[in-house]
Motif scaffolding. Structure first.
Motif, PDB file in Angstrom:
ATOM      1  N   GLN A 137       0.844  -1.207   0.000  1.00 24.84           N
ATOM      2  CA  GLN A 137       0.000   0.000   0.000  1.00 24.84           C
ATOM      3  C   GLN A 137       0.877   1.255   0.000  1.00 24.84           C
ATOM      4  N   ARG A 141       1.375   4.124  -3.044  1.00 25.64           N
ATOM      5  CA  ARG A 141       1.045   5.543  -2.821  1.00 25.64           C
ATOM      6  C   ARG A 141       2.275   6.444  -2.915  1.00 25.64           C
ATOM      7  N   GLU A 142       3.445   5.922  -2.532  1.00 23.16           N
ATOM      8  CA  GLU A 142       4.623   6.802  -2.439  1.00 23.16           C
ATOM      9  C   GLU A 142       5.495   6.817  -3.707  1.00 23.16           C
ATOM     10  N   LYS A 169      -2.306   5.170 -10.651  1.00 25.15           N
ATOM     11  CA  LYS A 169      -2.259   6.417  -9.874  1.00 25.15           C
ATOM     12  C   LYS A 169      -3.631   7.106  -9.849  1.00 25.15           C
ATOM     13  N   LEU A 172      -5.724   5.215  -7.439  1.00 22.86           N
ATOM     14  CA  LEU A 172      -5.290   5.486  -6.058  1.00 22.86           C
ATOM     15  C   LEU A 172      -5.788   6.855  -5.584  1.00 22.86           C
ATOM     16  N   SER A 176      -9.530   6.183  -1.019  1.00 27.08           N
ATOM     17  CA  SER A 176      -8.769   6.474   0.201  1.00 27.08           C
ATOM     18  C   SER A 176      -8.532   5.208   1.025  1.00 27.08           C
TER      19      SER A 176
END
Ligand SMILES: C[S@@+](CC[C@H](N)C(=O)[O-])C[C@H]1O[C@@H](n2cnc3c(N)ncnc32)[C@H](O)[C@@H]1O
Length: 312
Positions: A137, A141-142, A169, A172, A176
């Motif tokens: 996860q 996200r990063e 992306k 994503l 949330s």
């Protein structure tokens, strides 16, 4: 001994034992302990004077395997750390053989709460070591779109990797809660709409690419194989089983560098290094693969390739 539940079927077991050339009083390392399928067979061949070092970064594997090996004859030393740490855990020139059975175990894939499988709808996790801070996860996200696309290309030979990363992306940004397999499936269907039949294979490769990043798998392999050159005694054996082309390429290329006498940059017209840098020689020119019988009995062995080297 108490009856233990199923964990994992060891692949190419008799071939591993044969090519490790086990000396009854020798010192061996199983870098991928898992359910100790290979380790318990190696331990059977060792006397109490022998030693087996067992590495696994998954605490559940160490816990299971220590129960399985509790009555083993040789000395068993557990190393609950990544095998990239081989060089700092093991003394120089002390090993007679090292085994790697790369990838993940059936237990890891089949435990849906570990988030390795795309068959159910569980949040993606993909950490081999559940004590690590960052999971899939966090990676999703990063990581930037460019780095994500690069990971899909490099780790899984996926085409349309930029489009895939972009669509992930977007998904994503709209979600949330934790990402589940169904979210990835939806994105894959939008990127490869004409390849519906191939979606399970594509999903497997997307998961593989993310897993390899989360666990830094290629760096681990490279670092550990280099450490083998230091930890093995001359004549010691290195046996490696890989399960997909990217993993196998990493093993082959890392060892190819360690097989070279001369390590001078190619641009040098004559050798300036002394040409005595060779660390390994191949024992098998081509990799071994499982027999049809083994594949029929254990379909997860079907992509296995076993390579064998000897420390010079
Ligand atoms: C295919 S399974 C090994 C199965 C084992 N040979 C058996 O017969 O039960 C691979 C195991 O290696 C571990 N592993 C993979 N990469 C690792 C790494 N870099 N460091 C330590 N353990 C690792 C995984 O957690 C998993 O338990």
């Amino acid at each position: 001994m108490q009856e233990l539940e199923f964990y994992h079927n060891p692949v190419l077991l008799s071939e591993c034992l044969e090519y490790l050339n086990i000396l009854p009083e020798g010192v061996y390392a199983d870098c991928t302990l898992g359910g100790a399928g290979h380790s318990s067979a190696i331990a059977e061949k060792l006397l109490p004077e022998g030693t087996l070092h067992c590495f696994d970064r998954d605490p559940e594997a160490i816990a299971f395997a220590s129960r399985r090996l509790e009555n083993a004859k040789p000395k068993i030393v557990f190393h609950p750390v990544p095998f990239g740490e081989l060089g700092s855990e093991i003394e120089t020139g002390t090993l007679d053989g090292v085994l790697y059975d790369l990838g993940i175990s059936s237990r890891q894939v089949d435990s849906s709460e570990r988030g390795f499988t795309f068959a159910g709808n569980f949040p993606l996790d993909l950490r081999m070591d559940t004590r690590e801070e960052k999971n899939a996860q966090d990676w999703l996200r990063e990581t930037s779109v460019e780095s994500m696309a690069e990971a899909f290309r490099k780790n899984a030979d996926l085409d349309r990797s930029m489009k895939l990363a972009n669509r992930l992306k977007i998904m994503l940004a709209e979600k949330s809660e934790a990402v589940i397999a169904e979210d990835i499936r939806g994105v894959a269907l939008s990127v490869y709409p004409e390849r519906r039949q191939e979606i399970p294979g594509i999903l497997a490769r997307i998961f593989q690419a993310i897993r390899m990043e989360v666990n830094q798998e290629l760096n681990e392999i490279e670092k550990s194989l280099n450490a083998c050159a230091k930890c093995l005694k001359p004549g010691g054996r290195l046996v490696v089983i890989s399960y997909h082309s990217v993993e196998d390429r990493c093993v082959k290329n890392t060892l190819a560098l360690l097989e070279r006498d001369c390590i001078c940059p190619e641009r040098l017209p004559i050798c300036a290094c002394g040409s005595n840098h060779r660390q390994f020689k191949k024992v098998l020119r081509k990799p071994l693969v499982p027999s049809q019988k083994e594949i029929a009995e254990n379909s997860r062995s079907r992509s296995a390739k076993l390579r064998v080297y000897e420390k010079v």
